[in-house]
Design a protein around this motif. Structure first.
Motif, PDB file in Angstrom:
ATOM      1  N   THR A  17       0.841  -1.197   0.000  1.00  0.00           N
ATOM      2  CA  THR A  17       0.000   0.000   0.000  1.00  0.00           C
ATOM      3  C   THR A  17       0.876   1.247   0.000  1.00  0.00           C
ATOM      4  OG1 THR A  17      -0.103   0.161   2.411  1.00  0.00           O
ATOM      5  CG2 THR A  17      -1.786  -1.167   1.337  1.00  0.00           C
ATOM      6  N   MET A  66      -1.076  -4.046   3.419  1.00  0.00           N
ATOM      7  CA  MET A  66      -1.428  -4.997   2.363  1.00  0.00           C
ATOM      8  C   MET A  66      -2.504  -4.377   1.479  1.00  0.00           C
ATOM      9  SD  MET A  66       0.354  -7.785   2.673  1.00  0.00           S
ATOM     10  CE  MET A  66      -0.577  -8.766   1.518  1.00  0.00           C
ATOM     11  N   ALA A  67      -2.289  -4.357   0.181  1.00  0.00           N
ATOM     12  CA  ALA A  67      -3.252  -3.742  -0.731  1.00  0.00           C
ATOM     13  C   ALA A  67      -4.393  -4.699  -1.058  1.00  0.00           C
ATOM     14  CB  ALA A  67      -2.548  -3.285  -1.997  1.00  0.00           C
ATOM     15  N   THR A  68      -4.914  -5.308  -0.026  1.00  0.00           N
ATOM     16  CA  THR A  68      -6.078  -6.194  -0.143  1.00  0.00           C
ATOM     17  C   THR A  68      -7.170  -5.547   0.709  1.00  0.00           C
ATOM     18  OG1 THR A  68      -5.413  -7.415   1.819  1.00  0.00           O
ATOM     19  CG2 THR A  68      -4.581  -8.221  -0.291  1.00  0.00           C
ATOM     20  N   TYR A  69      -8.264  -6.267   0.962  1.00  0.00           N
ATOM     21  CA  TYR A  69      -9.189  -5.791   1.990  1.00  0.00           C
ATOM     22  C   TYR A  69      -8.542  -6.041   3.345  1.00  0.00           C
ATOM     23  CZ  TYR A  69     -12.897  -4.894  -1.329  1.00  0.00           C
ATOM     24  OH  TYR A  69     -13.641  -4.364  -2.355  1.00  0.00           O
TER      25      TYR A  69
END
Lengths: 342, 624
Positions: A17, A66-69
């Motif tokens: 991120t 982390m560029a996730t949810y």
């Protein structure tokens, strides 16, 4: 079900991120973050289907990077939130990041229950044997006699082994890793992800500020060969330079012992083969502690059974088959009714 | 009440007397099946087109030692040919299955009321266990009542002889014998109970037969004039009930169905996570059987895990619902604060019970209003609503879902032990007439910011995992007012605190204006209530309006935020009296909000208000 668009092959960078990482310089968490980001593109899971859930503590800042949810929740409760996420959408790949304080002290109850229920999630427990974010108090995994701000004359409570706890709680996948071992960690995470059910990974993580060097006894480069044993299913349990040493069941006991083939009449055939489906062997391996024994690293136990998530889905499908979905009027009018006419 | 002879009455005895309403209390040992007896009488009475309200009152102990006063279980029903709003003040009839039941309940019975006793259970040992030094049947205790002494134990044993049951099993039919007698007394049909017994004991037909035989024998006992001659039966006219399809419903059932209806109307699935606690568990039990509606129920390891799982489920795109009672709600509060901070929909049902601490788990109270409105760390507003009766739980649940999803907020729905367990007839609504309130998930990545709000509702978008392009992080640390990133900026925290408060206050413009239930909309005295005090307040105010007193009833559905017009409405009355089952919580809240001289009428005995208590309070204030 979720609509997923086929993505071109992602890279570890796609999982970083724009948020500034705020761990102390030199913290073991950086290495773990790197290993996780390296693992993600190889899972074949669309990025939007990945959720990181954490509690409170240094390790629990993980989701922000982390560029996730990601859901940074409250102290100790990440397993409960993650269970809710899986109940709502079993298709998501859910990763819990916790620590020895978050997961085993305030959240011990929830960790116990998510493991015994076998909810299909991955649990990464960063064990640094100390409370970092609250500035260095001892934790449930701190060794007896640990001097800390809250135990100036040394801690007096016996420490807990996360891996033994997980095995005792009924986990069906239990593994161990070391923060700096980029070579091994991604494979452990991939195995954890592949296991349908609760997968537990303890990661020895160095806290450079409050507990520096607590694992050097077996993590130091010079010590690693003789003090770590990397277990692999079906392969002999060997360690030391060129695999010179091995483990066998000590004759006449239920314990393991270290032997050297070709010495004292011991042969290669005496060395135990690792069987990751054996709960007994997993417990023996988990209990080994330096300096007398090497620290067991790798997948200690993997013996899948149907997950909680699968069982819930099955019960719902059965119920729907019996009673077609969604007729609210039929529900409200079920049982005894009567009509009052004009 | 005119005395008209019923054609059915036996000629040799008193004619059936016509009554407008009657209150009957069945009381016995917790093993005597009083709740079942009451439930069957309720169903049969509803089928006879009477209106009714019930009050089950049972001990916290599952099987308290037999014969003790603390093991007494009771079920009261008020029924009649007019609108029934409470379970009744003083019962006209007490059925006491043992001395302990008599000891506990006699003081509540109307003077001159009928007391039916099973003399077979008045043994020396049972008298001793109930704390009677002398036999109350002999020592004048029953003076002032009409006592009917029947050896129900013996008559039951005779009635079920044919089934050759053990004495213990045979005696367990006593409650059906008694029910049969009461059925005769009020001219009720036995068919529904017979059918119920046949179904319940389908696998043990001898038990079905025995219970039916006992019921028939009790009925015949009345019919064939074995009852004292002066005690005749009663006739109760059918109530003037709005036409439609009816059923009886408990608060737990109506709540469960309302939640199912609400989530369907929102186009969502429900994830219900709960931990067993009295008196809230009924909701979990009801919903666990509704899997075919896509309801996932989860019995968590504790109260905290339950609310956390519900929040996790809302995060992932279903409606998370959790339920508990006061002590459990206290455990959930940190997580509810997170729900407020991350602004996700969540419905929390609190079936209140008497406290503090464990308190009186099976007794009712309304003492969690403060906890619901204010019981969290920091400035953490949410919406609070209350249901007024068992059937009202249905509408209240839909309203809770509406607010939670429209405003992306936790909503606490307050009910209580009385509402959860009591039942009443319910005119079943047609689901086709409900108004849909569909939820829209955010799917467009263009310009997406997790905390960029709808300017009207101030709700943030609901972006669920699984949606491509909307990957974002949320958490309990203060967030930037648009991006949702961690923000320690002082001005941002000021803004976010104000925005969270304004969002909840804004709901006041999206709820109906407060109306007056009964009486003039301005005048001398308003009785303000919320929750389950609705029945007794409404009946008391109706009675005194008939007497010509100037009194009004105002009842709140919305506790927080309060209806926008409530202050001006209350200002129209010389006196405002808040009647509530706590030590003065709504009255304090209203005084703090409006700076009006509001009085409290408070009761914390674990029992609902009696109509007479409220009437007395009204008289006292209007005669000042």
């Amino acid at each position: 079900m979720n609509v997923t668009t086929p993505l071109e092959k992602l890279t570890p960078k796609d999982f970083a991120t724009d948020q500034e990482v705020r761990w102390c310089p030199g913290c073991g968490d950086y290495a773990i973050l790197k290993a996780v980001q390296k693992t993600m593109p190889e899972l074949d899971v669309p990025r939007e289907n990945i959720v990181f859930v954490s509690g409170i503590g240094c390790s629990s800042r993980f989701p922000y990077y982390m560029a996730t949810y990601g859901f940074h929740t409250i102290h100790g409760r990440a397993p409960a939130f993650a269970t809710g996420v899986k109940l709502a959408n079993p298709d998501l790949s859910v990763w819990i990041v916790t620590g020895d304080g978050d997961g085993l002290s305030i959240g011990g109850n929830h960790l116990l229950h998510i493991l015994r229920r076998n909810v299909d999630v991955q649990i990464l427990l960063f064990n640094n044997e100390i409370y970092g974010l609250t500035k260095g108090q001892y934790s449930p995994t701190s060794r007896l006699g640990t001097r800390s701000p809250s135990t100036p004359t040394g801690s007096i409570d016996n420490p807990l082994s996360p891996t033994e706890f997980a095995l005792g709680a009924g986990a069906r996948f239990v593994a161990r890793g070391i923060d700096t071992q980029q070579k091994y960690l991604p494979d452990l995470f991939k195995r954890a992800h592949a296991h349908a059910g609760a997968s537990f990974v303890e990661i020895f993580q160095n806290c450079i500020v409050y507990n520096d060097g607590v694992f050097t006894e077996f993590t130091d480069k010079a010590a690693a060969e003789d003090h770590q044993i990397h277990v692999e299913h079906g392969k002999p349990l060997r360690f030391g330079k060129d695999g010179a040493k091995g483990l066998r069941v000590k004759p006449g006991s239920f314990d393991l012992e270290i032997v050297t083939p070709s010495e004292n009449g011991v042969t290669d055939a005496d060395i135990l083969l690792h069987d990751e489906t054996s709960h007994t062997l997993a417990n023996l391996l988990a209990a080994m502690q330096p300096p007398h024994f090497p620290m067991a690293i790798g997948v200690l136990y993997c013996n899948p059974i149907e997950s909680y998530t699968a069982r819930i889905s099955q019960q719902i499908e059965e119920a729907k088959a019996k009673a077609p979905l969604g007729d609210l009027n039929a529900l409200l009018q079920s049982g005894h009714t009567w009509r009052v006419s004009d | 009440m005119s005395e008209t002879a019923s054609a059915k009455a036996a000629p040799a005895r008193a004619p059936r007397q016509e009554l407008e309403t009657a209150v009957v209390r069945f009381a016995g040992d917790s093993g005597d099946g009083m709740q079942l007896t009451g439930g069957q009488f309720t169903l049969t009475t509803a089928l006879a087109a009477n209106d009714l309200a019930t009050f089950p009152d049972f001990p916290a102990e599952i099987r308290a030692p037999a014969g003790t006063t603390y093991g007494v279980s009771a079920f009261q029903i008020n029924f009649g040919g007019r609108r029934i709003k409470t379970a009744g003040d003083a019962p006209d009839v007490l059925v006491a299955m043992n001395p302990a039941a008599l000891k506990v309940n006699l003081k509540d019975i109307k003077e001159g009321g009928l007391v039916i006793l099973d003399t077979g259970s008045f043994t020396e040992r049972n008298l001793q266990k109930a704390g009677y030094e002398k036999d109350p049947i002999e020592d004048g205790t029953l003076d002032g009542y009409r006592a009917v002494k029947i050896d129900i134990s013996k008559l039951t044993l005779e009635a079920v002889k044919a089934q050759e049951l053990s004495k213990k099993d045979a005696l367990r039919c006593k409650n059906l014998w008694t029910l049969g007698l009461i059925y005769w007394m009020y001219g009720r049909k036995r068919a529904a109970t017979k059918a119920w017994l046949e179904k319940k004991f389908a696998k043990r037909p001898e038990l079905a037969q025995a219970n039916i035989a006992a019921m028939d024998a009790g009925h015949a006992f009345g019919e064939t004039a074995e009852m004292p001659a002066e005690i005749g039966g009663f006739t109760i006219q059918e109530a003037d009930i709005q036409p439609g399809l009816y059923r009886t419903v408990t608060g737990s059932e109506a709540l469960a169905w309302g939640l199912v209806a609400g989530t369907e109307l929102a186009g969502l699935k429900m994830t219900f996570a709960s931990y067993p606690i009295t008196p809230a568990s009924g909701l979990l039990h009801t919903l666990a059987r509704l899997k075919s509606f896509g309801v996932v129920t989860f019995q968590a390891e504790d109260e905290i895990a339950a609310v956390c799982a519900a929040i996790g489920a809302s995060y992932a795109g279903t409606l998370g619902v959790t339920s508990s009672s006061g002590p459990g709600l206290a455990l959930k509060m940190e997580a509810i604060g997170l729900g407020i901070s991350v602004e996700l929909p969540l419905v929390i049902v609190n079936s209140q019970r008497a406290g503090p601490s464990t308190g009186l788990p099976t007794k009712t109270e309304q003492s969690d209003l403060f906890q619901a409105v204010w019981g969290r760390n920091a400035d953490s507003p949410l919406a609070v609503i209350a249901s007024r009766s068992p059937s009202d739980c249905f509408d209240a649940a839909i309203e809770a879902v509406r607010i939670a999803t429209k405003y992306m907020t936790p909503v606490i729905l307050l009910t209580d032990g009385y509402i959860a367990n009591a039942s009443e007839p319910w005119r079943i609504p047609d689901a086709n007439n409900f108004t849909p309130m569909p939820v829209t998930f955010r799917t467009d990545p263009e310009g997406f910011k997790p905390f960029l709000r709808d300017p009207k509702t101030l709700a943030r978008p609901w972006a669920v995992p699984g949606t491509p392009g909307l990957e974002h992080r949320i958490g309990g640390i203060e967030k930037d007012h648009e991006s949702g990133h961690i923000s320690y900026d002082p001005a941002n925290h000021q803004k976010m605190t104000a925005t969270r408060a304004a969002k909840i206050q804004g709901i006041a413009n999206d709820i109906p204006a407060q109306t007056v239930e009964l009486g003039p909309s301005k005048g001398r005295l308003a009785i303000v209530g919320w929750g389950s005090t609705y029945g007794p307040i409404d009946r008391a105010v109706a009675n005194l309006l008939e007497e010509g007193l100037e009194v009004s009833h105002i009842h709140l559905r919305h506790i927080w935020p309060l209806p926008a017009n409530l202050k001006s409405l209350l200002e129209g009355f010389d006196q405002v009296l808040v009647a509530e089952m706590n030590n003065g919580q709504l009255s304090t809240l209203l005084r703090s909000q409006y700076l009006l001289p509001i009085e409290g009428l408070n009761k914390v005995s674990g029992q609902p208000f009696k109509i007479a208590e409220i009437e007395a309070a009204i008289h006292a204030r209007l005669e000042k």
